[in-house]
Write a protein that holds these residues in place. Structure first.
Motif, mmCIF file in Angstrom:
data_model
loop_
_atom_site.group_PDB
_atom_site.id
_atom_site.type_symbol
_atom_site.label_atom_id
_atom_site.label_comp_id
_atom_site.label_asym_id
_atom_site.label_seq_id
_atom_site.Cartn_x
_atom_site.Cartn_y
_atom_site.Cartn_z
ATOM 1 N N PRO A 10 14.948 -11.898 -7.607
ATOM 2 C CA PRO A 10 14.018 -11.410 -8.625
ATOM 3 C C PRO A 10 12.737 -12.243 -8.738
ATOM 4 O O PRO A 10 11.785 -11.811 -9.371
ATOM 5 N N GLU A 11 12.708 -13.396 -8.091
ATOM 6 C CA GLU A 11 11.506 -14.240 -8.111
ATOM 7 C C GLU A 11 10.609 -13.992 -6.899
ATOM 8 O O GLU A 11 9.487 -14.475 -6.859
ATOM 9 N N GLY A 12 11.087 -13.238 -5.907
ATOM 10 C CA GLY A 12 10.323 -13.018 -4.678
ATOM 11 C C GLY A 12 9.606 -11.679 -4.692
ATOM 12 O O GLY A 12 10.240 -10.627 -4.794
ATOM 13 N N ARG A 13 8.293 -11.687 -4.556
ATOM 14 C CA ARG A 13 7.511 -10.444 -4.562
ATOM 15 C C ARG A 13 7.989 -9.487 -3.484
ATOM 16 O O ARG A 13 8.232 -8.308 -3.750
ATOM 17 N N LEU A 26 9.216 10.208 -8.574
ATOM 18 C CA LEU A 26 8.741 8.879 -8.958
ATOM 19 C C LEU A 26 7.685 9.022 -10.037
ATOM 20 O O LEU A 26 6.737 9.795 -9.891
ATOM 21 N N LEU A 27 7.872 8.299 -11.130
ATOM 22 C CA LEU A 27 6.849 8.171 -12.156
ATOM 23 C C LEU A 27 6.176 6.823 -11.910
ATOM 24 O O LEU A 27 6.822 5.779 -11.972
ATOM 25 N N ALA A 28 4.882 6.862 -11.591
ATOM 26 C CA ALA A 28 4.143 5.649 -11.234
ATOM 27 C C ALA A 28 3.081 5.362 -12.279
ATOM 28 O O ALA A 28 2.154 6.157 -12.455
ATOM 29 N N VAL A 29 3.225 4.250 -12.974
ATOM 30 C CA VAL A 29 2.223 3.814 -13.944
ATOM 31 C C VAL A 29 1.187 3.040 -13.146
ATOM 32 O O VAL A 29 1.393 1.879 -12.791
ATOM 33 N N TRP A 30 0.083 3.741 -12.850
ATOM 34 C CA TRP A 30 -0.856 3.242 -11.851
ATOM 35 C C TRP A 30 -2.274 3.640 -12.197
ATOM 36 O O TRP A 30 -2.541 4.810 -12.487
ATOM 37 N N ASP A 31 -3.187 2.681 -12.119
ATOM 38 C CA ASP A 31 -4.597 2.944 -12.422
ATOM 39 C C ASP A 31 -5.395 3.359 -11.190
ATOM 40 O O ASP A 31 -6.608 3.530 -11.262
ATOM 41 N N GLY A 32 -4.745 3.530 -10.071
ATOM 42 C CA GLY A 32 -5.415 3.943 -8.849
ATOM 43 C C GLY A 32 -5.926 2.795 -8.002
ATOM 44 O O GLY A 32 -6.484 3.023 -6.926
ATOM 45 N N SER A 33 -5.718 1.560 -8.440
ATOM 46 C CA SER A 33 -6.201 0.407 -7.675
ATOM 47 C C SER A 33 -5.336 0.183 -6.437
ATOM 48 O O SER A 33 -4.161 0.544 -6.419
ATOM 49 N N PRO A 34 -5.915 -0.431 -5.396
ATOM 50 C CA PRO A 34 -5.142 -0.694 -4.176
ATOM 51 C C PRO A 34 -4.151 -1.833 -4.400
ATOM 52 O O PRO A 34 -4.292 -2.629 -5.333
ATOM 53 N N SER A 35 -3.150 -1.893 -3.549
ATOM 54 C CA SER A 35 -2.204 -3.016 -3.600
ATOM 55 C C SER A 35 -2.930 -4.293 -3.204
ATOM 56 O O SER A 35 -3.873 -4.277 -2.430
ATOM 57 N N ASN A 36 -2.467 -5.376 -3.781
ATOM 58 C CA ASN A 36 -3.014 -6.691 -3.421
ATOM 59 C C ASN A 36 -1.846 -7.644 -3.213
ATOM 60 O O ASN A 36 -0.699 -7.219 -3.132
ATOM 61 N N GLY A 37 -2.086 -8.900 -3.155
ATOM 62 C CA GLY A 37 -1.024 -9.869 -2.903
ATOM 63 C C GLY A 37 0.016 -9.966 -3.995
ATOM 64 O O GLY A 37 1.094 -10.496 -3.778
ATOM 65 N N ARG A 38 -0.295 -9.450 -5.191
ATOM 66 C CA ARG A 38 0.664 -9.515 -6.295
ATOM 67 C C ARG A 38 1.197 -8.151 -6.708
ATOM 68 O O ARG A 38 2.351 -8.007 -7.029
#
Length: 170
Positions: free
Chosen positions: A97-100, A117-129
């Motif tokens: 649970p600590e590993g991304r 799938l219900l995705a709570v998402w603002d449309g931004s791209p994935s990043n390192g986090r």
């Protein structure tokens, strides 16, 4: 199963908006599918509450080390307790649970077992986090319908937030 994923850095007022929107969407869905979420604070807890308020069953995925539950990060422990009280069932899933990357893999496994799938998402791209965009693309590539949830007035606190974000197409 109806799974939920989304940004982990939602503001407290956004979590309230999201919970209300999730409940409304769950109530409108004709299918009587069970809600499925990976344990955690923030969105997982809001989804769990919405699932139960909509009169649906809830399954919560807990991280496992071998055949026993893993120790959760301190930030998720209180939420985990409430989620387990809301849940009809709990499943152990081997991941850290600590590993991304481990959490993203766990979410992918959860998505593969779902019909929506219900995705709570603002449309931004994935990043390192934040991997929300990746998980949306992952579901869509497998033919799993994705409902993007981003209520008017929603906001994020983290560096990945996009100013004046608008949701991606539903």
């Amino acid at each position: 199963m109806i799974a939920a994923v989304g940004h982990t850095d939602l503001t407290p007022s956004t979590l309230t908006l999201v919970e209300t929107e999730l409940r409304a969407r769950l109530e409108r869905l004709a299918e009587e599918a069970t809600g499925l979420v990976r344990v955690g604070s923030g969105l997982p807890l809001a989804f769990g509450r919405a699932v139960r308020e909509a009169g649906r069953r809830l399954v919560v995925l807990l991280p496992a080390q071998g055949s026993v539950p893993a120790v959760l990060p301190r930030r998720d422990r209180v939420a985990a307790g409430e989620l387990l009280l809301l849940a009809e069932r709990m499943r152990l899933l081997p991941y850290d649970p600590e590993g991304r990357d481990a959490c993203v893999s766990a979410d992918e496994r959860m998505i593969r077992t779902s019909r929506r799938l219900l995705a709570v998402w603002d449309g931004s791209p994935s990043n390192g986090r934040d991997a929300t965009a990746h998980l949306v693309a992952y579901a869509r590539a497998r033919g799993i319908p994705v409902d993007v949830v981003w209520p008017r007035g929603a906001a994020r606190t983290g560096a990945g937030a996009r100013p004046n974000s608008v949701p991606a197409p539903r």
